[in-house]
Write an enzyme that holds these catalytic residues in place. Structure first.
Site, PDB file in Angstrom:
ATOM      1  N   ARG A  32     -50.532  16.371  81.727  1.00  0.00           N
ATOM      2  CA  ARG A  32     -51.965  16.580  81.455  1.00  0.00           C
ATOM      3  C   ARG A  32     -52.837  15.538  82.177  1.00  0.00           C
ATOM      4  O   ARG A  32     -53.858  15.108  81.656  1.00  0.00           O
ATOM      5  CB  ARG A  32     -52.271  16.546  79.957  1.00  0.00           C
ATOM      6  CG  ARG A  32     -51.428  17.480  79.113  1.00  0.00           C
ATOM      7  CD  ARG A  32     -51.818  18.946  79.271  1.00  0.00           C
ATOM      8  NE  ARG A  32     -51.154  19.751  78.277  1.00  0.00           N
ATOM      9  CZ  ARG A  32     -49.991  20.382  78.472  1.00  0.00           C
ATOM     10  NH1 ARG A  32     -49.386  20.314  79.652  1.00  0.00           N
ATOM     11  NH2 ARG A  32     -49.451  21.101  77.507  1.00  0.00           N
ATOM     12  N   SER A  45     -55.658  22.175  72.299  1.00  0.00           N
ATOM     13  CA  SER A  45     -55.097  20.922  71.770  1.00  0.00           C
ATOM     14  C   SER A  45     -56.109  19.802  71.959  1.00  0.00           C
ATOM     15  O   SER A  45     -56.538  19.554  73.089  1.00  0.00           O
ATOM     16  CB  SER A  45     -53.817  20.546  72.507  1.00  0.00           C
ATOM     17  OG  SER A  45     -52.901  21.607  72.435  1.00  0.00           O
ATOM     18  N   GLU A 104     -56.998  14.693  74.548  1.00  0.00           N
ATOM     19  CA  GLU A 104     -56.851  15.479  75.775  1.00  0.00           C
ATOM     20  C   GLU A 104     -58.223  16.013  76.205  1.00  0.00           C
ATOM     21  O   GLU A 104     -58.522  16.147  77.384  1.00  0.00           O
ATOM     22  CB  GLU A 104     -55.881  16.640  75.514  1.00  0.00           C
ATOM     23  CG  GLU A 104     -55.619  17.483  76.726  1.00  0.00           C
ATOM     24  CD  GLU A 104     -54.641  18.613  76.442  1.00  0.00           C
ATOM     25  OE1 GLU A 104     -53.505  18.340  76.033  1.00  0.00           O
ATOM     26  OE2 GLU A 104     -55.038  19.778  76.625  1.00  0.00           O
TER      27      GLU A 104
HETATM   28  P1  FAD Z   1     -64.256  22.565  81.581  1.00  0.00           P
HETATM   29  O1  FAD Z   1     -64.078  22.403  80.112  1.00  0.00           O
HETATM   30  O2  FAD Z   1     -65.469  23.237  82.066  1.00  0.00           O
HETATM   31  O3  FAD Z   1     -64.133  21.132  82.255  1.00  0.00           O
HETATM   32  C1  FAD Z   1     -63.078  20.244  81.919  1.00  0.00           C
HETATM   33  C2  FAD Z   1     -63.212  18.966  82.774  1.00  0.00           C
HETATM   34  O4  FAD Z   1     -62.993  19.280  84.143  1.00  0.00           O
HETATM   35  C3  FAD Z   1     -64.617  18.369  82.728  1.00  0.00           C
HETATM   36  O5  FAD Z   1     -64.493  16.970  82.835  1.00  0.00           O
HETATM   37  C4  FAD Z   1     -65.299  18.935  83.955  1.00  0.00           C
HETATM   38  O6  FAD Z   1     -66.364  18.134  84.438  1.00  0.00           O
HETATM   39  C5  FAD Z   1     -64.144  18.985  84.931  1.00  0.00           C
HETATM   40  N1  FAD Z   1     -64.274  20.066  85.906  1.00  0.00           N
HETATM   41  C6  FAD Z   1     -64.337  21.402  85.633  1.00  0.00           C
HETATM   42  N2  FAD Z   1     -64.381  22.104  86.776  1.00  0.00           N
HETATM   43  C7  FAD Z   1     -64.354  21.201  87.781  1.00  0.00           C
HETATM   44  C8  FAD Z   1     -64.396  21.297  89.211  1.00  0.00           C
HETATM   45  N3  FAD Z   1     -64.455  22.479  89.833  1.00  0.00           N
HETATM   46  N4  FAD Z   1     -64.355  20.163  89.934  1.00  0.00           N
HETATM   47  C9  FAD Z   1     -64.290  18.946  89.336  1.00  0.00           C
HETATM   48  N5  FAD Z   1     -64.268  18.778  88.000  1.00  0.00           N
HETATM   49  C10 FAD Z   1     -64.286  19.894  87.233  1.00  0.00           C
HETATM   50  N6  FAD Z   1     -54.939  23.558  78.424  1.00  0.00           N
HETATM   51  C11 FAD Z   1     -53.655  23.470  78.850  1.00  0.00           C
HETATM   52  O7  FAD Z   1     -53.332  22.642  79.718  1.00  0.00           O
HETATM   53  N7  FAD Z   1     -52.692  24.285  78.350  1.00  0.00           N
HETATM   54  C12 FAD Z   1     -52.955  25.221  77.414  1.00  0.00           C
HETATM   55  O8  FAD Z   1     -52.055  25.947  77.007  1.00  0.00           O
HETATM   56  C13 FAD Z   1     -54.295  25.336  76.929  1.00  0.00           C
HETATM   57  N8  FAD Z   1     -54.606  26.212  75.967  1.00  0.00           N
HETATM   58  C14 FAD Z   1     -55.884  26.303  75.501  1.00  0.00           C
HETATM   59  C15 FAD Z   1     -56.166  27.214  74.486  1.00  0.00           C
HETATM   60  C16 FAD Z   1     -57.453  27.336  73.999  1.00  0.00           C
HETATM   61  C17 FAD Z   1     -57.750  28.337  72.900  1.00  0.00           C
HETATM   62  C18 FAD Z   1     -58.485  26.531  74.528  1.00  0.00           C
HETATM   63  C19 FAD Z   1     -59.902  26.678  74.048  1.00  0.00           C
HETATM   64  C20 FAD Z   1     -58.203  25.593  75.512  1.00  0.00           C
HETATM   65  C21 FAD Z   1     -56.893  25.465  76.005  1.00  0.00           C
HETATM   66  N9  FAD Z   1     -56.563  24.529  77.005  1.00  0.00           N
HETATM   67  C22 FAD Z   1     -55.273  24.463  77.470  1.00  0.00           C
HETATM   68  C23 FAD Z   1     -57.581  23.609  77.551  1.00  0.00           C
HETATM   69  C24 FAD Z   1     -58.415  24.233  78.706  1.00  0.00           C
HETATM   70  O9  FAD Z   1     -58.355  25.622  78.680  1.00  0.00           O
HETATM   71  C25 FAD Z   1     -57.947  23.753  80.079  1.00  0.00           C
HETATM   72  O10 FAD Z   1     -57.994  22.355  80.149  1.00  0.00           O
HETATM   73  C26 FAD Z   1     -58.792  24.339  81.215  1.00  0.00           C
HETATM   74  O11 FAD Z   1     -58.228  24.008  82.458  1.00  0.00           O
HETATM   75  C27 FAD Z   1     -60.235  23.862  81.185  1.00  0.00           C
HETATM   76  O12 FAD Z   1     -60.952  24.627  82.154  1.00  0.00           O
HETATM   77  P2  FAD Z   1     -62.530  24.753  82.110  1.00  0.00           P
HETATM   78  O13 FAD Z   1     -62.965  25.453  83.337  1.00  0.00           O
HETATM   79  O14 FAD Z   1     -62.951  25.356  80.823  1.00  0.00           O
HETATM   80  O15 FAD Z   1     -62.949  23.223  82.182  1.00  0.00           O
HETATM   81  P1  NAP Z   2     -45.020  24.797  70.009  1.00  0.00           P
HETATM   82  O1  NAP Z   2     -44.279  25.810  70.802  1.00  0.00           O
HETATM   83  O2  NAP Z   2     -45.168  24.945  68.537  1.00  0.00           O
HETATM   84  O3  NAP Z   2     -44.399  23.356  70.288  1.00  0.00           O
HETATM   85  C1  NAP Z   2     -44.978  22.176  69.693  1.00  0.00           C
HETATM   86  C2  NAP Z   2     -44.920  21.056  70.707  1.00  0.00           C
HETATM   87  O4  NAP Z   2     -43.568  20.775  71.017  1.00  0.00           O
HETATM   88  C3  NAP Z   2     -45.622  21.453  71.954  1.00  0.00           C
HETATM   89  O5  NAP Z   2     -46.723  20.629  72.047  1.00  0.00           O
HETATM   90  C4  NAP Z   2     -44.619  21.257  73.072  1.00  0.00           C
HETATM   91  O6  NAP Z   2     -45.012  20.272  74.004  1.00  0.00           O
HETATM   92  C5  NAP Z   2     -43.372  20.743  72.404  1.00  0.00           C
HETATM   93  N1  NAP Z   2     -42.211  21.602  72.753  1.00  0.00           N
HETATM   94  C6  NAP Z   2     -41.868  22.794  72.209  1.00  0.00           C
HETATM   95  N2  NAP Z   2     -40.724  23.242  72.746  1.00  0.00           N
HETATM   96  C7  NAP Z   2     -40.338  22.323  73.647  1.00  0.00           C
HETATM   97  C8  NAP Z   2     -39.232  22.206  74.529  1.00  0.00           C
HETATM   98  N3  NAP Z   2     -38.282  23.137  74.584  1.00  0.00           N
HETATM   99  N4  NAP Z   2     -39.170  21.122  75.340  1.00  0.00           N
HETATM  100  C9  NAP Z   2     -40.120  20.181  75.314  1.00  0.00           C
HETATM  101  N5  NAP Z   2     -41.205  20.226  74.493  1.00  0.00           N
HETATM  102  C10 NAP Z   2     -41.304  21.271  73.667  1.00  0.00           C
HETATM  103  O7  NAP Z   2     -46.478  24.569  70.637  1.00  0.00           O
HETATM  104  P2  NAP Z   2     -47.783  25.468  70.560  1.00  0.00           P
HETATM  105  O8  NAP Z   2     -48.843  24.664  69.954  1.00  0.00           O
HETATM  106  O9  NAP Z   2     -47.484  26.821  70.034  1.00  0.00           O
HETATM  107  O10 NAP Z   2     -48.114  25.592  72.108  1.00  0.00           O
HETATM  108  C11 NAP Z   2     -47.263  26.300  72.960  1.00  0.00           C
HETATM  109  C12 NAP Z   2     -47.480  25.834  74.387  1.00  0.00           C
HETATM  110  O11 NAP Z   2     -48.835  26.058  74.778  1.00  0.00           O
HETATM  111  C13 NAP Z   2     -47.237  24.325  74.560  1.00  0.00           C
HETATM  112  O12 NAP Z   2     -46.632  24.117  75.801  1.00  0.00           O
HETATM  113  C14 NAP Z   2     -48.609  23.734  74.525  1.00  0.00           C
HETATM  114  O13 NAP Z   2     -48.722  22.549  75.308  1.00  0.00           O
HETATM  115  C15 NAP Z   2     -49.467  24.848  75.115  1.00  0.00           C
HETATM  116  N6  NAP Z   2     -50.818  24.806  74.566  1.00  0.00           N
HETATM  117  C16 NAP Z   2     -51.657  23.863  75.064  1.00  0.00           C
HETATM  118  C17 NAP Z   2     -52.954  23.772  74.600  1.00  0.00           C
HETATM  119  C18 NAP Z   2     -53.903  22.765  75.197  1.00  0.00           C
HETATM  120  O14 NAP Z   2     -55.083  22.841  74.921  1.00  0.00           O
HETATM  121  N7  NAP Z   2     -53.425  21.845  75.986  1.00  0.00           N
HETATM  122  C19 NAP Z   2     -53.396  24.625  73.602  1.00  0.00           C
HETATM  123  C20 NAP Z   2     -52.499  25.551  73.089  1.00  0.00           C
HETATM  124  C21 NAP Z   2     -51.202  25.635  73.588  1.00  0.00           C
HETATM  125  P3  NAP Z   2     -46.009  20.503  75.258  1.00  0.00           P
HETATM  126  O15 NAP Z   2     -47.371  20.601  74.685  1.00  0.00           O
HETATM  127  O16 NAP Z   2     -45.817  19.267  76.051  1.00  0.00           O
HETATM  128  O17 NAP Z   2     -45.607  21.745  75.984  1.00  0.00           O
END
Ligand code: FAD
Ligand code: NAP
Length: 339
Positions: A165, A239, A335
């Site tokens: 991340r 998250s 995050e």
């Molecule tokens: P924004 O929220 O608009 O911006 C985020 C940051 O990036 C800000 O600092 C902004 O200034 C900067 N930024 C945006 N665009 C640019 C650009 N073009 N150039 C330079 N800087 C920029 N994230 C995960 O990694 N894994 C997941 O599974 C995941 N699941 C999610 C589920 C839900 C329901 C939600 C709401 C969010 C989730 N996220 C997840 C977080 C999010 O979706 C990601 O981080 C996504 O990449 C953010 O994109 P955005 O365009 O909305 O960014």
């Molecule tokens: P989950 O499957 O319930 O798992 C809980 C946590 O355990 C996750 O955060 C994941 O880490 C870790 N995990 C699970 N299985 C694993 C494996 N086999 N090896 C290593 N790590 C493991 O999680 P969840 O909340 O339903 O999310 C599912 C996936 O979507 C995850 O990868 C999560 O990161 C992603 N997600 C991200 C966001 C976001 O905003 N960043 C939001 C929703 C979901 P990791 O998070 O490192 O993968």
């Protein structure tokens, strides 16, 4: 250029704040023009926000300077070899539309990342990841405009210094570049990755006999739809915290006291803790104070039930960090980007 623009529908937390100035750009040239305009040059750097889908931002105040809203579109295969197709995507495209493009063109590598909200331009910012995949595995290069010199700079995968991340754009080059397009190197032959979380279970529930990238994407979509709050119904940014990394020694010590603690071994010898488990163990899951809360199904997700302010959600996150630190001696990091 719009004045006093309400941003509530431009952030998935649904926080009610206003941007003093709001400008949309849909080409590199229009972005470069904006960067030279007085409204940009007269604003303080930290009062300017580059906005994509607003799905990883918590607004705690109005934007007194300027919001630059990215709408650069376009998706095309620009080069192919025997094993790969290189897809160039405008930073303002929706990430999930790119995943759908790959599925339609039988290109593998993005299927585990289906249904992540937000824009393509933000995907390298935190090296988006889910279900055992990260964009660093398919990322080839990006172009970005330098905010000071207006020049276009190309970054390779190595240049981005991707981590969990993390990327160079959140650290060394924070607030320095605006990403305008990304090239992904997609695989013509898939390597299926179904070891993570509940994917296998969901595939068998779906009755899938033969693995395919479409089946995996659908399984991920099904799980995400059941488990995560839909921002259109309950405000959230996914998250809120990262999963903390600790040493294996610290993990062994914690395991003696908390036998159910969830940790995953990392290649570097450390252990990644499931932050959601730590938060739940501190009793926060389902907690609600006024309209700020910790989601009842996934403790890692903080939510806005309607009228919470960004400061209320930030305050809740601080209470959670303090209680996890007190109980487990582990410091959670956010995050979500706080503005
Ligand atoms: P924004 O929220 O608009 O911006 C985020 C940051 O990036 C800000 O600092 C902004 O200034 C900067 N930024 C945006 N665009 C640019 C650009 N073009 N150039 C330079 N800087 C920029 N994230 C995960 O990694 N894994 C997941 O599974 C995941 N699941 C999610 C589920 C839900 C329901 C939600 C709401 C969010 C989730 N996220 C997840 C977080 C999010 O979706 C990601 O981080 C996504 O990449 C953010 O994109 P955005 O365009 O909305 O960014
Ligand atoms: P989950 O499957 O319930 O798992 C809980 C946590 O355990 C996750 O955060 C994941 O880490 C870790 N995990 C699970 N299985 C694993 C494996 N086999 N090896 C290593 N790590 C493991 O999680 P969840 O909340 O339903 O999310 C599912 C996936 O979507 C995850 O990868 C999560 O990161 C992603 N997600 C991200 C966001 C976001 O905003 N960043 C939001 C929703 C979901 P990791 O998070 O490192 O993968």
């Amino acid at each position: 250029m719009e004045k006093h623009k309400n941003l509530q529908s431009y952030n998935t937390f649904g926080i009610n704040v206003v941007a003093e100035n709001f400008a949309t750009f849909d080409t590199v040239e229009s972005l470069q023009e904006l960067l030279k305009s007085p409204v940009y040059t007269s604003a303080k750097k930290d009062s300017i926000l580059i906005l994509g889908g607003g799905s990883n931002i918590l607004f705690t105040k109005n934007v007194e300077g300027l919001v630059l809203y990215n709408q650069i579109k376009g998706m095309q295969v620009i080069h192919e070899d025997e094993h790969h197709a290189f897809v160039k995507v405008g930073a303002g495209e929706h990430w999930h539309d790119f995943v759908l493009f790959c599925l339609t063109h039988s290109l593998a590598g993005a299927e585990n990342l289906a249904l992540i909200p937000g824009s393509v331009g933000a995907s390298p910012m935190q090296n988006i990841g889910a279900y055992g995949a990260e964009i660093k595995d398919i990322f080839y290069s990006l172009e970005a405009v330098d905010r000071d010199t207006y020049s276009i700079v190309t970054f390779s995968n190595n240049d981005c210094a991707f981590g969990y991340r993390e990327s160079v754009f959140k650290n060394k080059y924070k607030n320095q570049f605006i990403i305008t397009n990304v090239v992904y190197k997609m695989n013509k032959k898939p390597t299926f990755n179904v070891e993570y979380g509940a994917i296998k279970q969901e595939l068998s529930k779906m009755g899938v006999q033969e693995l395919s990238i479409n089946a995996i994407a659908q399984a991920v979509i099904n799980i995400r739809t059941q488990k995560l709050p839909n921002p259109a119904e309950i405000g959230n940014a996914g998250s809120f915290f990262k999963n903390p990394e600790i040493s294996s020694e610290q993990f062994s010590t914690l395991k003696k006291e908390f036998s159910n603690i969830v940790g995953y071994d990392l290649r570097n010898g450390n252990v990644k803790l499931a932050a959601g488990w730590l938060i739940e163990a501190c009793g926060w899951k389902g907690y609600r104070k006024a309209d700020a809360g910790c989601h009842a199904l996934q403790a890692l997700v903080l939510v806005n039930y309607g009228h919470a302010t960004g400061l209320e959600i930030q305050h809740l996150s601080e209470e959670i960090i303090a209680s996890v630190l007190a109980k487990f001696s582990v410091k959670l990091e956010r995050e979500v980007n706080i503005f």
